[in-house]
Design a protein around this motif. Structure first.
Motif, PDB file in Angstrom:
ATOM      1  N   TYR A  25       0.823  -1.214   0.000  1.00 42.29           N
ATOM      2  CA  TYR A  25       0.000   0.000   0.000  1.00 42.29           C
ATOM      3  C   TYR A  25       0.855   1.261   0.000  1.00 42.29           C
ATOM      4  CZ  TYR A  25      -3.410   3.487   1.492  1.00 42.29           C
ATOM      5  OH  TYR A  25      -4.195   4.612   1.566  1.00 42.29           O
ATOM      6  N   TYR A  26       1.911   1.279   0.805  1.00 44.05           N
ATOM      7  CA  TYR A  26       2.717   2.490   0.948  1.00 44.05           C
ATOM      8  C   TYR A  26       3.814   2.634  -0.109  1.00 44.05           C
ATOM      9  CZ  TYR A  26       0.446   3.541   5.373  1.00 44.05           C
ATOM     10  OH  TYR A  26      -0.487   3.865   6.340  1.00 44.05           O
ATOM     11  N   TYR A  70      10.100   5.641  -0.058  1.00 45.46           N
ATOM     12  CA  TYR A  70       8.973   4.890   0.498  1.00 45.46           C
ATOM     13  C   TYR A  70       9.362   4.320   1.869  1.00 45.46           C
ATOM     14  CZ  TYR A  70       7.392   5.222  -4.323  1.00 45.46           C
ATOM     15  OH  TYR A  70       7.023   5.691  -5.560  1.00 45.46           O
ATOM     16  N   ILE A 117       7.862   4.390   4.875  1.00 44.72           N
ATOM     17  CA  ILE A 117       6.861   3.669   5.660  1.00 44.72           C
ATOM     18  C   ILE A 117       6.731   2.231   5.169  1.00 44.72           C
ATOM     19  CG2 ILE A 117       4.426   3.573   6.321  1.00 44.72           C
ATOM     20  CD1 ILE A 117       4.323   6.589   6.146  1.00 44.72           C
ATOM     21  N   SER A 118       6.675   2.062   3.842  1.00 40.93           N
ATOM     22  CA  SER A 118       6.598   0.723   3.266  1.00 40.93           C
ATOM     23  C   SER A 118       7.780  -0.128   3.711  1.00 40.93           C
ATOM     24  CB  SER A 118       6.565   0.814   1.735  1.00 40.93           C
ATOM     25  OG  SER A 118       6.714  -0.462   1.148  1.00 40.93           O
TER      26      SER A 118
END
Length: 515
Positions: A203-204, A313, A315-316
């Motif tokens: 998602y992230y 990215y 957070i991912s």
């Protein structure tokens, strides 16, 4: 993007092992999804047939294998619906996220079976629905990362397949160990945790795919191809080849998916799994090596991905990195726990790990072959795969010859299962990742999700029929022995492989250049 070698965002042009970075975002997402699926599948039949004293449900083999067949079948039926929803309404990316979240809820529900049986069946239902949204659409994204004429697409699906099997390897190993050694609900719960991590990781990081997989109406604004065109005769020819390949996979998966059913029963009830002394030490050492080495390789792939996208990215990658810290912790605990005991009993679910291990070892070799001058046509690959699968069951048929008709237990060598899984794996590498690649290449772009749905629908029939066939293990073994039972799964795949070999020229013509 003008001049870009891959589709997707600018960051996706960065490569890892000569493939776009986005492929490895999908690699880890699929890895955690397969971790959850195969981890749960490895202990499903064992849980159902285990005695109530061992916190199981005490089902008969026949009933457990029929439920197993329906479950593993339906998780391949719902992708047909999920593919349509993604093509028409959701887009591949939204469908993937929704499916992953629903599956995480399903695994969590199964972990609560300890408190009420209804949670188990609710979890099964959620897993079936979630898989329908997830499975066809993440595969569709893989194919669209590449330009139409990029010869690396076959190799990409083989790498993607390594992610599938890395997840399966870890899921079977750890969920199976926790389920059999600690408690069934622990195995079910662990599967749910990492399904959730996989969803968050995807998602992230999904912006790396650019316009790939967006909602259809949003994509249309950014696309020059706004007018719907009818299916051409060439496209119909190619679709017909996909349907033939799909039919061939029914024979393949019908036999192959005995791994979680009758082959698991064979491992549990007919194989000598209790080891002491030197044998126990050798197994523990080998098990440690085959656990640590793949983990180290996958961690290196993680490191390469971090190099490319960690800042963009964060957070991912935080969720992905956290999941690896947890996995390493469980692995170290498992190894320490085993070496603290003098004797050992090999978990029945452990043998399924061999398939994933062999995939990890041999997938790079097959990827190189498919990219070389020795690359055979699609129908020949299917033919070889089916014949190898049949030979694998030939080892089980031969190894079972000493077991009396109708026997409920025995103690044959573990090596018959090892040889069987080796040949099954070599056959799988010829069929499954190659089949995914051909669907991606042959399907019209506007129908790729639907075609992947039909491709996976063939696995619905295979798994359902395979589960029903496996449920006759007691009936057949009483009349023809276990050797006769496994001989069925030897002869039919070999026959199907010969037919695919004979159809080679006919199918190549209907591919119109994609051979």
């Amino acid at each position: 993007m003008i001049g870009a070698q891959f589709n997707g965002s600018e960051l996706n042009q960065k490569t890892i092992f000569d493939h776009p970075t986005g492929l490895f975002v999908l690699f880890f997402t699929e890895m955690w999804e397969r971790f959850s699926y195969y981890g749960m599948r490895a202990i499903l039949v064992l849980f159902l047939t285990s005695s109530i004293m061992n916190e199981g449900w005490g089902w008969e083999r026949e009933d457990a294998l029929v439920l197993y067949g329906w479950y593993t079948g339906l998780v391949y039926f719902t992708p047909l619906i999920g593919g349509i929803l993604a093509d028409k309404f959701l887009g591949y990316r939204n469908a993937t996220v929704m499916g992953a979240f629903i599956m995480a809820l399903g695994h969590g529900s199964m972990a609560l079976e300890y408190y009420a049986d209804a949670f188990f069946f609710l979890g099964i239902g959620l897993l079936i629905i979630g898989n329908g949204l997830f499975k066809p659409n993440i595969s569709s994204i893989v194919g669209q990362l590449y330009k139409d004429d990029d010869i690396r697409k076959d190799g990409a699906y083989t790498i993607f397949y390594m992610g599938i099997n890395a997840g399966a390897f870890l899921g079977i190993l750890l969920c199976g160990y926790l389920g059999e050694k600690v408690g069934w609900h622990w195995g079910f719960g662990l599967a749910g945790i990492f399904m959730f991590f996989g969803m968050l990781q995807f998602y992230y990081a999904q912006e790396i795919f650019g316009s790939i997989g967006l909602k259809p109406e949003k994509k249309a604004k950014n696309s020059e191809e706004k007018v719907k065109t009818p299916i051409t005769s060439v496209e119909w020819d190619r679709i017909s080849v996909i349907l033939v390949f799909s039919a061939a996979t029914i024979f393949f998966w019908w036999a192959f998916e005995q791994a979680g059913g009758s082959m698991t029963i064979f491992a549990n009830d007919y194989t000598e799994r209790n080891l002491t002394g030197e044998s126990a030490t050798i197994f523990k050492t080998v098990n440690t090596i085959i656990t640590i080495v793949p983990m180290a390789v996958i961690t290196y792939v993680l490191y390469k991905l971090f190099q490319n996208i960690f800042q963009k990215y964060f957070i991912s990658n935080f969720f992905l990195g956290t999941s690896f810290v947890i996995i390493w912790g469980i692995v170290i605990w498992m190894i320490d726990n085993e070496f603290s005991q003098e004797a050992t009993e090999i978990p029945a679910s452990w043998f399924s790990v061999l398939n994933s291990l062999f995939i990890i070892l041999f997938a790079p070799v097959f990827s190189k072959i498919w990219a070389s001058k020795y690359n055979p046509s699609g129908p020949i690959k299917f033919s070889i795969g089916l014949i190898l699968l049949g030979l694998g069951f030939g080892f089980l048929a031969y190894g079972s010859m000493s077991i009396p008709y109708g026997a409920q237990t025995a103690s044959v060598s573990i090596f018959w299962l090892v040889f069987a899984y080796l040949f099954h794996t070599l056959g799988e590498l010829c069929v499954s990742p190659v089949g995914l690649s051909y669907v991606s290449k042959l399907a019209p772009v506007r129908l790729v999700g639907l075609m992947f749905g039909f491709w996976l629908l063939s696995s619905f029939f295979a798994n359902l029929i395979g589960g029903v066939t496996g449920s006759y293990i007691n009936v057949i073994s009483e009349k023809a022995g276990l050797s006769g039972f496994f001989l069925i799964f030897t002869l039919i795949p070999v026959g199907a492989g010969i037919i695919m070999f004979l159809l080679n020229g006919f199918l190549k013509k209907r591919m119109h250049g994609f051979n």
